[in-house]
Design a protein around this motif. Sequence first.
Motif, PDB file in Angstrom:
ATOM      1  N   LYS A   1       0.842  -1.204   0.000  1.00 29.71           N
ATOM      2  CA  LYS A   1       0.000   0.000   0.000  1.00 29.71           C
ATOM      3  C   LYS A   1       0.872   1.246   0.000  1.00 29.71           C
ATOM      4  O   LYS A   1       1.893   1.314   0.692  1.00 29.71           O
TER       5      LYS A   1
ATOM      6  N   ARG B   1       0.192   5.378   0.250  1.00 31.00           N
ATOM      7  CA  ARG B   1      -0.726   6.505   0.395  1.00 31.00           C
ATOM      8  C   ARG B   1       0.019   7.779   0.025  1.00 31.00           C
ATOM      9  O   ARG B   1       1.018   8.127   0.670  1.00 31.00           O
TER      10      ARG B   1
ATOM     11  N   PRO C   1       0.314   9.476   5.554  1.00 33.01           N
ATOM     12  CA  PRO C   1       0.729   9.304   4.162  1.00 33.01           C
ATOM     13  C   PRO C   1       2.155   8.752   4.088  1.00 33.01           C
ATOM     14  O   PRO C   1       2.963   8.984   4.995  1.00 33.01           O
ATOM     15  N   ASP C   2       2.435   8.021   3.015  1.00 36.54           N
ATOM     16  CA  ASP C   2       3.801   7.528   2.775  1.00 36.54           C
ATOM     17  C   ASP C   2       4.616   8.543   1.986  1.00 36.54           C
ATOM     18  O   ASP C   2       5.849   8.573   2.091  1.00 36.54           O
TER      19      ASP C   2
ATOM     20  N   SER D   1     -10.003   5.015  -3.776  1.00 37.61           N
ATOM     21  CA  SER D   1      -9.983   5.625  -2.448  1.00 37.61           C
ATOM     22  C   SER D   1      -9.185   6.918  -2.515  1.00 37.61           C
ATOM     23  O   SER D   1      -7.951   6.895  -2.611  1.00 37.61           O
TER      24      SER D   1
ATOM     25  N   ASP E   1      -5.024   6.450  -2.170  1.00 30.80           N
ATOM     26  CA  ASP E   1      -4.428   5.167  -1.775  1.00 30.80           C
ATOM     27  C   ASP E   1      -4.143   4.332  -3.013  1.00 30.80           C
ATOM     28  O   ASP E   1      -5.038   4.096  -3.831  1.00 30.80           O
TER      29      ASP E   1
ATOM     30  N   ASP F   1      -2.186   0.673  -4.508  1.00 27.05           N
ATOM     31  CA  ASP F   1      -1.667  -0.660  -4.180  1.00 27.05           C
ATOM     32  C   ASP F   1      -0.667  -1.004  -5.271  1.00 27.05           C
ATOM     33  O   ASP F   1      -1.068  -1.331  -6.394  1.00 27.05           O
TER      34      ASP F   1
END
Length: 268
Positions: free
Chosen positions: A2, A4, A29-30, A243, A265, A267
């Motif tokens: 995942k 973000r 968040p990433d 999302s 988001d 993946d």
Amino acid sequence: MKLRVATWNINSVRIRTDQVKRFAEEVQPDVICLQEIKCQDGEFPADSFLEMGFKHMRVKGQKGWHGVATVSRLPIEDAPLLDLCREKHARVVSAKVAGVEIHNFYIPAGGDIPDRTVNPKFDHKLDYYERLTKAMAARDRKDPILLSGDFNIAPGEFDVWNHRHMLKVVSHTPIEIETAEKLRASLDFTDLVRAAVPDPLKLFSWWSYRAQDFRASNRGLRLDHLWASPGLLPAANKDGKVSAFVHDTAREWDKPSDHAPVVVDLDV
DNA sequence: ATGGTTGTTACACAA
């Protein structure tokens, strides 16, 4: 895995470092794409971002105005560079995170008069879009590309508080809507936030400081975007659902940016 | 129809 990704026009990263921290804690968040950092590279509060867990960053600043930075929890690799600004402003920084090319833009606002023959700033805005459109049209649709940032155009009827009124105002004029659509069509990008929150729901990411109560007047615009290339779309689209959201409570904070963060988001 | 605010900068400007 995942991933973000958030984009936020922070309107001075130095005076709002604590707000970025609060946002990072609330939303996790990433990657954060920041615009209008309003500082030079050496003035970027890198230590604070390291403490927040963003160990990887690409900063493109300049004195006083504009400036963009992408910070990431995951390693950043080089991405194809875009050289689009004829005024040589710091308006884009590119990074590759977890295989995704993330281009973080602060596209020119364009001044007040929506006529490129009399307003050089408006001409610059359209020129920037035209150069970006050309660059993207040359790319492979299968490449996983995310266009992110403050595009300074609200493209849809439901991206502005009053469509009829805003057609005369820079950010939502017919030529800008057409110009944004040409960029979108160049590589068949998907507007991820609109995919998540479909028309006719109104959705904004910016509210003027000039309103006494931005919630009461709600004269907002959706200027901040996350667009996915066809090659990236499967990563954003799970069982037909995307999302993505605007974290608009950040606009309610004390001494806020006039923009709220926008999040998606993936993946990957 | 007008003016309303903010950040950086230096004595306005861009948004």
